[in-house]
Design an enzyme around this catalytic site. Sequence first.
Site, PDB file in Angstrom:
ATOM      1  CE  LYS A 149      43.957  18.312  95.802  1.00  0.00           C
ATOM      2  NZ  LYS A 149      43.250  17.127  96.295  1.00  0.00           N
TER       3      LYS A 149
ATOM      4  CD  GLU B 202      41.816  18.706  80.095  1.00  0.00           C
ATOM      5  OE1 GLU B 202      42.697  18.817  80.978  1.00  0.00           O
ATOM      6  OE2 GLU B 202      41.314  17.616  79.784  1.00  0.00           O
TER       7      GLU B 202
ATOM      8  N   GLY C 297      39.226  17.340  94.619  1.00  0.00           N
ATOM      9  CA  GLY C 297      38.718  18.287  93.620  1.00  0.00           C
ATOM     10  C   GLY C 297      37.200  18.339  93.587  1.00  0.00           C
ATOM     11  NE  ARG C 298      35.573  12.146  93.584  1.00  0.00           N
ATOM     12  CZ  ARG C 298      36.831  11.745  93.419  1.00  0.00           C
ATOM     13  NH1 ARG C 298      37.634  12.427  92.619  1.00  0.00           N
ATOM     14  NH2 ARG C 298      37.307  10.690  94.048  1.00  0.00           N
TER      15      ARG C 298
ATOM     16  CD  GLU D 281      37.056  12.579  89.167  1.00  0.00           C
ATOM     17  OE1 GLU D 281      37.091  13.432  90.079  1.00  0.00           O
ATOM     18  OE2 GLU D 281      37.490  12.813  88.019  1.00  0.00           O
TER      19      GLU D 281
ATOM     20  CG  HIS E 164       7.151  17.277  77.697  1.00  0.00           C
ATOM     21  ND1 HIS E 164       5.870  17.067  77.242  1.00  0.00           N
ATOM     22  CD2 HIS E 164       7.030  17.908  78.895  1.00  0.00           C
ATOM     23  CE1 HIS E 164       5.007  17.586  78.111  1.00  0.00           C
ATOM     24  NE2 HIS E 164       5.694  18.098  79.124  1.00  0.00           N
TER      25      HIS E 164
ATOM     26  CE  LYS F  35      44.019  13.882  84.341  1.00  0.00           C
ATOM     27  NZ  LYS F  35      44.355  14.278  85.706  1.00  0.00           N
TER      28      LYS F  35
HETATM   29  O1  F6P Z   1      41.211  14.444  85.848  1.00  0.00           O
HETATM   30  C1  F6P Z   1      40.353  14.418  86.932  1.00  0.00           C
HETATM   31  C2  F6P Z   1      40.657  15.527  87.895  1.00  0.00           C
HETATM   32  O2  F6P Z   1      41.819  15.240  88.585  1.00  0.00           O
HETATM   33  C3  F6P Z   1      39.493  15.757  88.840  1.00  0.00           C
HETATM   34  O3  F6P Z   1      39.501  14.885  89.902  1.00  0.00           O
HETATM   35  C4  F6P Z   1      39.702  17.184  89.202  1.00  0.00           C
HETATM   36  O4  F6P Z   1      38.560  17.742  89.774  1.00  0.00           O
HETATM   37  C5  F6P Z   1      40.042  17.758  87.844  1.00  0.00           C
HETATM   38  O5  F6P Z   1      40.838  16.763  87.240  1.00  0.00           O
HETATM   39  C6  F6P Z   1      40.745  19.073  87.854  1.00  0.00           C
HETATM   40  O6  F6P Z   1      41.947  19.025  88.552  1.00  0.00           O
HETATM   41  P1  F6P Z   1      42.699  20.346  88.973  1.00  0.00           P
HETATM   42  O7  F6P Z   1      41.809  21.113  89.894  1.00  0.00           O
HETATM   43  O8  F6P Z   1      43.965  19.893  89.626  1.00  0.00           O
HETATM   44  O9  F6P Z   1      42.976  21.143  87.720  1.00  0.00           O
END
Ligand code: F6P
Length: 546
Positions: A211, A217, A272-273, A358, A389, A509
């Site tokens: 987003k 990452e 995002g979620r 979240e 199990h 972060k």
């Molecule tokens: O760090 C949490 C977050 O902001 C989530 O809410 C989001 O889904 C994820 O990181 C990834 O964010 P992006 O789509 O901006 O890379």
Amino acid sequence: MSTATSTPLTARRAWLALGAHYDAIRDVHLRELFAADPERGTRMTAEGASLFLDYSKHRATPETLSLLADLARECGLSERTKAMFSGEKINVTENRAVLHVALRAARGTTISVDGVNVVPLVHEVLDRMRAFTTAVRDGAWKGFTGRQIRNVVNIGIGGSDLGPAMAHRALAHYSKRDLTVRFVSNVDGTDFAEATRDLDPAETLCIVSSKTFTTIETMTNAARAREWLVGALGDERAVSRHFVAVSTNESAVRKFGIDPANMFGFWDWVGGRYSMDSAIGLSTMLAIGADNFDAMLGGLRAMDEHFRDTPFERNLPVIMGMLGIWYADFFGAQSAAVLPYDQYLARFPSYLQQLIMESNGKSVTLGGDRVRYATSPVIWGEPGTNGQHSFHQLLHQGTSLIPVDFIAFTKRLNPSAAQHDLLIANMLAQAAALAFGKTAAEVRAEGTAEALVAHRVFEGNRPSSVILGDKLTPATLGALIALYEHLVFTQGVVWGIDSFDQWGVELGKTLANRIAADLTPGADTTPLHDSSTNALISRYRAGRAQ
Ligand code: F6P
């Protein structure tokens, strides 16, 4: 803020009534509730958007449900729902509308944000996604060397990974089997290495899903992917045939080197979620095709309409959401399990962990006051029958009360009928065993030695819902997702929190960036953290150097 939200939750009439009702009902056993009402198993059920909910095995009476509905009303759930569906900026801490419902609104509908109807924008992107995914699936979209795309790697994390990864697994039955789809999320280089080790870059399409297009990452993995691909194909120009972006941040996409013509956009009013059905679902559409994706949107929409238009007493997300509040805030339940009895839903619990925790893992109200009640429980789960199990022992005989959602489908997608019957028999058995248990008298009647009686007693009275769909299809998956989205919303409204921000992820972060600087080769300065972090950094540096 309306007066509906200004009275503290614990001072509300319905909350106080629920407290008194809890005192009256806390020790009543489900065995008694079922004995008192032979119709309970058929009466305490509801249906919506093709999903059937049995909530009879909850420690609740019709009075409980009616008080919970009163609480939802007192907290202004209808007004807040209207506000969400009409594009009001209900994400107050980020001053944003919350309009995942617009992602599946039918063509021709009007939903406006700041005076702009967003539905045509949504369909414009969906149309571009359809054209692109069709070209890739048909082989018309070629890689840089003229080879057909046979692999897709989605690079993203959190909401830009969990929804697509969950849906890819959930809808594998409907997917193009000769298209390999992989997901890379972790900044651990192993994730990318293992996901791509057997892929040919000349036949691989990378979707960089983010987003913000700033997430460390994702940006790290995207850079690695570009090196991998350009290194193998020997030409920077290959990027245009092998990389597409899904983002709200066009300038960052351009800066990364992806032509905005190969970008699929979405908007700041999609959290995002809550984005798996936006362009973030590009990998899903590539796997299952645009028509199946449309069917999934139809299922989401059907649940949106059910939630928006159905009285609370028959409303699936409201019933489930309010029962969650009943356990978290009155019974003190600190976790809740989601147990799909369907192997395709193996990743559904992980997806729900982000969606629910979240969203509602908050401890201040919209107004910034500390809450004086529990908010979201810990969500966890695994597909049945595997969990039976492993951790079901604790569900049956542990000291915590853990409400369970069982999810299953009446029709199977794979052989055999007998196995499916066995699967469903196990789910029904678990729900019944949790609810009714086995008394000491029953254990003794089996001839159990007295020393073992206490060990073999199941106290029961452990609540669960059963969610039953006809068949796992794109549409039923859509309905299931929207069911939980609106459950989260319902709970967030009652708890008076902002379910759509996530400030709690920021501190880690910032610290990681500072610590990363201390770990870069050559950084020999004494780290300036706490003594534990400093010592661990030194130990890591020393170990790495050997
Ligand atoms: O760090 C949490 C977050 O902001 C989530 O809410 C989001 O889904 C994820 O990181 C990834 O964010 P992006 O789509 O901006 O890379």
